[in-house]
Design a protein around this motif. Sequence first.
Motif, PDB file in Angstrom:
ATOM      1  N   MET A 194       4.106  11.729   8.179  1.00 58.02           N
ATOM      2  CA  MET A 194       3.033  11.255   9.055  1.00 58.02           C
ATOM      3  C   MET A 194       1.928  10.563   8.248  1.00 58.02           C
ATOM      4  O   MET A 194       1.370   9.559   8.696  1.00 58.02           O
ATOM      5  N   ILE A 195       1.632  11.081   7.063  1.00 56.17           N
ATOM      6  CA  ILE A 195       0.639  10.435   6.190  1.00 56.17           C
ATOM      7  C   ILE A 195       1.153   9.060   5.771  1.00 56.17           C
ATOM      8  O   ILE A 195       0.436   8.060   5.850  1.00 56.17           O
ATOM      9  N   HIS A 196       2.403   9.001   5.325  1.00 61.95           N
ATOM     10  CA  HIS A 196       3.007   7.746   4.876  1.00 61.95           C
ATOM     11  C   HIS A 196       3.021   6.696   5.994  1.00 61.95           C
ATOM     12  O   HIS A 196       2.823   5.498   5.740  1.00 61.95           O
ATOM     13  N   GLU A 197       3.227   7.150   7.234  1.00 61.70           N
ATOM     14  CA  GLU A 197       3.259   6.238   8.384  1.00 61.70           C
ATOM     15  C   GLU A 197       1.863   5.877   8.884  1.00 61.70           C
ATOM     16  O   GLU A 197       1.725   5.071   9.802  1.00 61.70           O
ATOM     17  N   GLY A 198       0.822   6.496   8.325  1.00 60.22           N
ATOM     18  CA  GLY A 198      -0.545   6.212   8.749  1.00 60.22           C
ATOM     19  C   GLY A 198      -0.952   6.956  10.013  1.00 60.22           C
ATOM     20  O   GLY A 198      -1.935   6.592  10.653  1.00 60.22           O
ATOM     21  N   ARG A 199      -0.199   7.991  10.388  1.00 57.18           N
ATOM     22  CA  ARG A 199      -0.484   8.738  11.614  1.00 57.18           C
ATOM     23  C   ARG A 199      -1.471   9.879  11.400  1.00 57.18           C
ATOM     24  O   ARG A 199      -1.942  10.474  12.373  1.00 57.18           O
ATOM     25  N   LEU A 200      -1.799  10.192  10.141  1.00 62.62           N
ATOM     26  CA  LEU A 200      -2.813  11.203   9.837  1.00 62.62           C
ATOM     27  C   LEU A 200      -3.877  10.559   8.952  1.00 62.62           C
ATOM     28  O   LEU A 200      -3.545   9.903   7.960  1.00 62.62           O
ATOM     29  N   PRO A 201      -5.148  10.763   9.281  1.00 61.08           N
ATOM     30  CA  PRO A 201      -6.211  10.187   8.455  1.00 61.08           C
ATOM     31  C   PRO A 201      -6.385  10.997   7.171  1.00 61.08           C
ATOM     32  O   PRO A 201      -6.435  12.224   7.203  1.00 61.08           O
ATOM     33  N   ILE A 202      -6.426  10.299   6.047  1.00 62.30           N
ATOM     34  CA  ILE A 202      -6.628  10.990   4.779  1.00 62.30           C
ATOM     35  C   ILE A 202      -7.861  10.439   4.074  1.00 62.30           C
ATOM     36  O   ILE A 202      -8.304   9.320   4.331  1.00 62.30           O
ATOM     37  N   ARG A 203      -8.397  11.273   3.206  1.00 62.85           N
ATOM     38  CA  ARG A 203      -9.527  10.861   2.373  1.00 62.85           C
ATOM     39  C   ARG A 203      -8.993   9.893   1.319  1.00 62.85           C
ATOM     40  O   ARG A 203      -7.930  10.113   0.741  1.00 62.85           O
ATOM     41  N   LEU A 204      -9.729   8.832   1.082  1.00 67.99           N
ATOM     42  CA  LEU A 204      -9.313   7.865   0.072  1.00 67.99           C
ATOM     43  C   LEU A 204      -9.282   8.530  -1.299  1.00 67.99           C
ATOM     44  O   LEU A 204     -10.147   9.339  -1.622  1.00 67.99           O
ATOM     45  N   LYS A 205      -8.278   8.181  -2.079  1.00 66.00           N
ATOM     46  CA  LYS A 205      -8.135   8.753  -3.412  1.00 66.00           C
ATOM     47  C   LYS A 205      -9.172   8.144  -4.353  1.00 66.00           C
ATOM     48  O   LYS A 205      -9.622   7.009  -4.170  1.00 66.00           O
ATOM     49  N   THR A 206      -9.540   8.913  -5.364  1.00 68.01           N
ATOM     50  CA  THR A 206     -10.483   8.452  -6.367  1.00 68.01           C
ATOM     51  C   THR A 206      -9.848   7.317  -7.164  1.00 68.01           C
ATOM     52  O   THR A 206      -8.704   7.454  -7.605  1.00 68.01           O
ATOM     53  N   PRO A 207     -10.554   6.200  -7.332  1.00 68.84           N
ATOM     54  CA  PRO A 207      -9.995   5.092  -8.114  1.00 68.84           C
ATOM     55  C   PRO A 207      -9.583   5.572  -9.510  1.00 68.84           C
ATOM     56  O   PRO A 207     -10.299   6.336 -10.153  1.00 68.84           O
ATOM     57  N   GLY A 208      -8.409   5.155  -9.934  1.00 70.20           N
ATOM     58  CA  GLY A 208      -7.918   5.535 -11.250  1.00 70.20           C
ATOM     59  C   GLY A 208      -7.171   6.860 -11.261  1.00 70.20           C
ATOM     60  O   GLY A 208      -6.732   7.318 -12.310  1.00 70.20           O
ATOM     61  N   LYS A 209      -7.039   7.501 -10.084  1.00 72.46           N
ATOM     62  CA  LYS A 209      -6.328   8.779 -10.003  1.00 72.46           C
ATOM     63  C   LYS A 209      -5.253   8.710  -8.914  1.00 72.46           C
ATOM     64  O   LYS A 209      -5.348   9.368  -7.886  1.00 72.46           O
ATOM     65  N   PRO A 210      -4.208   7.922  -9.161  1.00 71.14           N
ATOM     66  CA  PRO A 210      -3.183   7.733  -8.127  1.00 71.14           C
ATOM     67  C   PRO A 210      -2.382   8.991  -7.811  1.00 71.14           C
ATOM     68  O   PRO A 210      -1.777   9.083  -6.754  1.00 71.14           O
ATOM     69  N   LYS A 211      -2.369   9.969  -8.724  1.00 72.50           N
ATOM     70  CA  LYS A 211      -1.595  11.194  -8.488  1.00 72.50           C
ATOM     71  C   LYS A 211      -2.410  12.281  -7.795  1.00 72.50           C
ATOM     72  O   LYS A 211      -1.926  13.387  -7.595  1.00 72.50           O
ATOM     73  N   GLU A 212      -3.644  11.966  -7.418  1.00 70.94           N
ATOM     74  CA  GLU A 212      -4.493  12.919  -6.716  1.00 70.94           C
ATOM     75  C   GLU A 212      -3.838  13.321  -5.393  1.00 70.94           C
ATOM     76  O   GLU A 212      -3.263  12.483  -4.699  1.00 70.94           O
ATOM     77  N   LYS A 213      -3.917  14.607  -5.054  1.00 70.37           N
ATOM     78  CA  LYS A 213      -3.316  15.079  -3.808  1.00 70.37           C
ATOM     79  C   LYS A 213      -4.042  14.501  -2.600  1.00 70.37           C
ATOM     80  O   LYS A 213      -5.273  14.427  -2.594  1.00 70.37           O
ATOM     81  N   PRO A 214      -3.291  14.100  -1.569  1.00 69.22           N
ATOM     82  CA  PRO A 214      -3.953  13.605  -0.365  1.00 69.22           C
ATOM     83  C   PRO A 214      -4.638  14.747   0.379  1.00 69.22           C
ATOM     84  O   PRO A 214      -4.124  15.864   0.431  1.00 69.22           O
ATOM     85  N   LEU A 215      -5.810  14.468   0.921  1.00 67.06           N
ATOM     86  CA  LEU A 215      -6.541  15.441   1.727  1.00 67.06           C
ATOM     87  C   LEU A 215      -6.668  14.891   3.137  1.00 67.06           C
ATOM     88  O   LEU A 215      -7.123  13.770   3.335  1.00 67.06           O
ATOM     89  N   ILE A 216      -6.268  15.686   4.116  1.00 62.03           N
ATOM     90  CA  ILE A 216      -6.271  15.258   5.513  1.00 62.03           C
ATOM     91  C   ILE A 216      -7.659  15.470   6.098  1.00 62.03           C
ATOM     92  O   ILE A 216      -8.260  16.532   5.937  1.00 62.03           O
ATOM     93  N   ASN A 217      -8.164  14.457   6.785  1.00 63.24           N
ATOM     94  CA  ASN A 217      -9.499  14.478   7.368  1.00 63.24           C
ATOM     95  C   ASN A 217      -9.454  15.172   8.747  1.00 63.24           C
ATOM     96  O   ASN A 217      -9.090  14.570   9.752  1.00 63.24           O
TER      97      ASN A 217
END
Length: 71
Positions: free
Chosen positions: A35-58
């Motif tokens: 659902m995150i990959h499809e854009g169906r759940l809103p997530i907090r934007l990741k910190t620039p330069g940290k692509p491996k940061e865990k997604p957080l659902i808003n």
Amino acid sequence: MNNTSIVFNAPLSPFVTVQKFSEISGITIGQVNKMIHEGRLPIRLKTPGKPKEKPLINIVALSNEGAEAVF
């Protein structure tokens, strides 16, 4: 006049991990990730330069979406 109250236990944070959202919603972790990959759940934007940061659902955005839904 009929007053109706709805009470639910909300997380203490406006953002939750995929694992916590899975626990709260009963949706499998795999489905949450899809659902995150499809854009169906809103997530907090990741910190620039940290692509491996865990997604957080808003959770706040989801609550607002639910409050605005027309049935």
